[in-house]
Scaffold this active site. Structure first.
Site, mmCIF file in Angstrom:
data_model
loop_
_atom_site.group_PDB
_atom_site.id
_atom_site.type_symbol
_atom_site.label_atom_id
_atom_site.label_comp_id
_atom_site.label_asym_id
_atom_site.label_seq_id
_atom_site.Cartn_x
_atom_site.Cartn_y
_atom_site.Cartn_z
ATOM 1 N N ASP A 34 -41.998 -2.347 9.425
ATOM 2 C CA ASP A 34 -41.573 -2.610 8.046
ATOM 3 C C ASP A 34 -40.165 -2.036 7.863
ATOM 4 O O ASP A 34 -39.916 -0.888 8.220
ATOM 5 C CB ASP A 34 -42.565 -1.955 7.063
ATOM 6 N N VAL A 99 -44.082 -10.322 -0.480
ATOM 7 C CA VAL A 99 -43.864 -11.376 0.527
ATOM 8 C C VAL A 99 -45.161 -12.175 0.611
ATOM 9 O O VAL A 99 -46.236 -11.603 0.856
ATOM 10 C CB VAL A 99 -43.482 -10.792 1.896
ATOM 11 N N HIS A 103 -50.335 -10.335 5.096
ATOM 12 C CA HIS A 103 -49.971 -9.262 6.024
ATOM 13 C C HIS A 103 -50.733 -8.001 5.659
ATOM 14 O O HIS A 103 -51.123 -7.808 4.504
ATOM 15 C CB HIS A 103 -48.469 -8.999 6.018
ATOM 16 N N HIS A 105 -50.535 -3.779 5.959
ATOM 17 C CA HIS A 105 -49.683 -2.607 6.199
ATOM 18 C C HIS A 105 -50.470 -1.555 6.978
ATOM 19 O O HIS A 105 -51.627 -1.265 6.629
ATOM 20 C CB HIS A 105 -49.283 -1.955 4.866
HETATM 21 P P1 AMP Z 1 -45.952 -6.602 0.190
HETATM 22 O O1 AMP Z 1 -45.400 -5.964 -1.042
HETATM 23 O O2 AMP Z 1 -47.335 -6.175 0.550
HETATM 24 O O3 AMP Z 1 -45.772 -8.089 0.135
HETATM 25 O O4 AMP Z 1 -45.089 -6.018 1.373
HETATM 26 C C1 AMP Z 1 -44.002 -6.647 1.942
HETATM 27 C C2 AMP Z 1 -43.406 -5.635 2.884
HETATM 28 O O5 AMP Z 1 -42.508 -6.313 3.714
HETATM 29 C C3 AMP Z 1 -42.647 -4.500 2.208
HETATM 30 O O6 AMP Z 1 -43.202 -3.271 2.618
HETATM 31 C C4 AMP Z 1 -41.216 -4.684 2.701
HETATM 32 O O7 AMP Z 1 -40.588 -3.459 2.948
HETATM 33 C C5 AMP Z 1 -41.419 -5.471 3.968
HETATM 34 N N1 AMP Z 1 -40.345 -6.360 4.379
HETATM 35 C C6 AMP Z 1 -39.625 -7.203 3.606
HETATM 36 N N2 AMP Z 1 -38.777 -7.913 4.365
HETATM 37 C C7 AMP Z 1 -38.979 -7.529 5.655
HETATM 38 C C8 AMP Z 1 -38.413 -7.903 6.915
HETATM 39 N N3 AMP Z 1 -37.441 -8.822 7.012
HETATM 40 N N4 AMP Z 1 -38.861 -7.280 8.035
HETATM 41 C C9 AMP Z 1 -39.833 -6.345 7.946
HETATM 42 N N5 AMP Z 1 -40.406 -5.946 6.795
HETATM 43 C C10 AMP Z 1 -39.981 -6.536 5.666
#
Ligand code: AMP
Length: 142
Positions: A34, A99, A103, A105
């Protein structure tokens, strides 16, 4: 249910259109660091099958995903000599999802150390690369 949009950033990572600090790939899923970690070693497990989140996912995809989550959680704990591991997953903006490709975490945890804010600070690429290498080594070392 809002439709899946394949322009999301994780779909683009899955298609190889943008880079990531990759730690794992198999037929079903990928995992990468992340970029705004809530703790050292924060990584994401992403199924290759398209769904917006848990709510619209195929149960068969979910059943194949959880063993990958376990594998990565064990590797992350080992790689960072963590005391524990937090596993989180958000569904829709009201829950904190930012996003919109499913996914999970995985965040190594240390006694007495709180999580950093969700989508807080961008980590330096060299730190992400080093942490990815630690996870890959832990996966290889089992
Ligand atoms: P969520 O809020 O559960 O959708 O988490 C999305 C996660 O993706 C967040 O923790 C961001 O820091 C992470 N994130 C966003 N863009 C990227 C990227 N290009 N590569 C890796 N992690 C990302």
């Amino acid at each position: 249910m809002t439709q899946y949009d394949d322009a999301n950033i994780f779909a683009r990572i899955l298609r190889g259109e943008i880079p990531s600090h990759s730690v794992y790939e198999d037929a079903e899923a990928i995992a990468f660091m992340d970029v705004m970690p809530q703790g050292p070693g924060h990584l994401l497990v992403v199924p290759k099958a398209a769904s917006r989140n848990l709510l619209d996912a195929d149960p068969a995809v979910l059943s194949r995903l959880m063993p990958v989550v376990q594998k990565l959680a064990r590797a992350a704990k080992l790689a960072f000599a963590a005391d524990g591991v937090t596993v989180m997953q958000f569904n829709e903006p009201a829950s904190g999802q930012t996003v919109f490709h499913l996914h999970v975490h995985i965040i190594p945890r240390f006694d007495g150390e709180p999580l950093h804010p969700h989508t807080g600070t961008m980590e330096k690429p060299e730190i992400l690369a080093e942490n990815a290498e630690r996870v890959r080594a832990a996966l290889g070392g089992k």
